[in-house]
Design a protein around this motif. Structure first.
Motif, short mmCIF file in Angstrom:
data_model
loop_
_atom_site.label_atom_id
_atom_site.label_comp_id
_atom_site.label_asym_id
_atom_site.label_seq_id
_atom_site.Cartn_x
_atom_site.Cartn_y
_atom_site.Cartn_z
N ALA A 44 0.83 -1.21 0.00
CA ALA A 44 0.00 0.00 0.00
C ALA A 44 0.86 1.26 0.00
N GLU A 45 1.91 1.25 0.79
CA GLU A 45 2.78 2.42 0.86
C GLU A 45 3.53 2.65 -0.45
N ARG A 46 4.01 1.57 -1.05
CA ARG A 46 4.71 1.74 -2.33
C ARG A 46 3.77 2.23 -3.41
N ALA A 47 2.53 1.74 -3.39
CA ALA A 47 1.55 2.21 -4.36
C ALA A 47 1.24 3.69 -4.14
N TYR A 48 1.13 4.10 -2.88
CA TYR A 48 0.84 5.50 -2.57
C TYR A 48 1.97 6.40 -3.07
N GLY A 49 3.21 5.97 -2.83
CA GLY A 49 4.33 6.81 -3.21
C GLY A 49 4.64 6.81 -4.70
N LYS A 50 4.38 5.68 -5.38
CA LYS A 50 4.81 5.53 -6.76
C LYS A 50 3.77 5.97 -7.78
N GLY A 51 2.52 5.57 -7.61
CA GLY A 51 1.51 5.85 -8.64
C GLY A 51 1.77 5.03 -9.88
N TRP A 52 1.16 5.43 -11.00
CA TRP A 52 1.30 4.63 -12.22
C TRP A 52 2.06 5.32 -13.35
N ARG A 53 2.45 6.57 -13.12
CA ARG A 53 3.16 7.29 -14.19
C ARG A 53 4.67 7.33 -13.94
N ALA A 54 5.21 6.28 -13.39
CA ALA A 54 6.63 6.26 -13.03
C ALA A 54 7.51 5.82 -14.19
N TYR A 55 7.32 6.44 -15.34
CA TYR A 55 8.15 6.12 -16.50
C TYR A 55 8.88 7.39 -16.93
N ASN A 56 10.05 7.20 -17.51
CA ASN A 56 10.82 8.33 -18.02
C ASN A 56 10.40 8.60 -19.46
#
Length: 327
Positions: free
Chosen positions: A240-252
């Motif tokens: 849950a914490e990793r999902a909260y911090g990362k989201g889905w737009r973590a691409y360069n």
């Protein structure tokens, strides 16, 4: 076992689904997160959707980044500061990493006394900030299932998620449903229109019970590990914490003259006129590649505007004078 690399079509399907969930629900979707316990890295879930709980707003005030589960489960409290190592029941190296990360994101306050670091929590952690975790496996084309059934059986037997869903673009037949574990929900999703049809509702799993995780597959047998409810609670918290911090737009985004982003924040190529996977489709091997600066893109502003996530919370940590010299 390394996670499979998504094909370009799977990437486009995945980000389209995340964008649709973001606009039609109050969920926080995140992509490509570890969803195993006994064998870390052996199961990567395509999408983990965090469903907000009653204390979600309390969580948004702490930090916009992931808080380490080790720090959350430590004995470090909000009252009297303790010597950092005394707050953990784990290897000192792991405790050190968790302490540094918790201070960095503002969950721990740190002070130095006679050359020793003492820490306290900057705020109480809201245990009920999320109510459910939904695991979504994307398989646009059911004609090429790959390891799909094995992955879904693992998700059901482990029970790390509250619900598990298969999302596909294919027409779903009765034969498909009979092969898929009955606990798994099925969505038919159109990435072009964003329309989502619930073909079968997902059954609620049992995250509080003992889990069974396959760890080695052989021709005549499968080795499994029993995962305790306590270990599952830690894994769920970490997820849950990793999902909260990362989201889905973590691409360069690629440094190409044709690179752009659409209104959802998905990477698109103006030359080919479609969503592209920057990690596998862009670069010098592309015949249309033209070196340029990557397009400007404010991920945080877009995510905050479309979800309950807060990009720049006021924070709760009181920074101590002289800490920069200590750190």
């Amino acid at each position: 076992m390394s996670p499979p690399v998504s094909s370009p079509s799977e990437f486009a399907f995945e980000v389209a689904l995340c964008a649709a969930l973001e606009t039609t629900t109050d969920w926080l979707p995140a992509r490509q997160l570890g969803a195993s316990v006994a064998s870390p890295g052996s199961r990567i879930i395509d999408v983990c959707a965090v469903v907000p709980g009653p204390a979600f707003n309390d969580r948004t005030r702490i930090t916009n980044r992931a808080i380490p589960a080790t720090a959350i489960e430590s004995d470090v409290g909000t009252g009297r500061a303790v010597f950092w190592r005394d707050g953990f029941d784990c290897h000192p190296a792991r405790a050190r990493r968790a302490t540094d990360a918790a201070v960095d994101v503002g969950f721990f306050e740190s002070e130095v006394r006679r050359g020793r670091e003492y820490v306290r929590r900057a705020a109480r952690y809201p245990d009920d900030w999320f109510s459910r975790l939904v695991g979504i496996e994307n398989k646009p084309d059911l004609g090429e299932p790959g390891d799909l059934l094995r992955q879904l059986r693992l998700d059901v037997s482990l029970g790390l998620f509250d619900e598990v869903v298969l999302a596909t673009e294919s027409y779903v037949t009765g034969a498909h449903l009979n092969r898929i574990p009955e606990e798994v929900g099925v969505w038919r999703f159109d990435p072009d229109t964003g329309e989502r049809e619930v073909v079968r509702e997902a059954e609620t799993l049992t995250p509080d019970d003992l889990g069974v995780e396959p760890v080695e597959y052989h021709s005549l047998h499968t080795n499994v590990a029993l995962v305790s409810p306590a270990d599952k609670r830690t894994a769920r918290l970490r997820l849950a914490e990793r999902a909260y911090g990362k989201g889905w737009r973590a691409y360069n985004l690629p440094g190409c003259a044709h690179a752009a982003v659409d209104e959802d924040g998905r990477p698109v190529c103006e030359h080919f006129g479609r969503v592209v996977d920057p990690g596998s489709e862009c670069g010098g091997d592309c015949r249309a590649f033209e070196t340029a600066d990557p397009p400007e893109f404010d991920r945080a502003e877009l995510r905050e505007r479309r979800t309950g996530w807060v990009s720049d919370p006021s924070g709760v940590a009181r920074r101590q004078a002289g800490l920069d010299r200590f750190r």
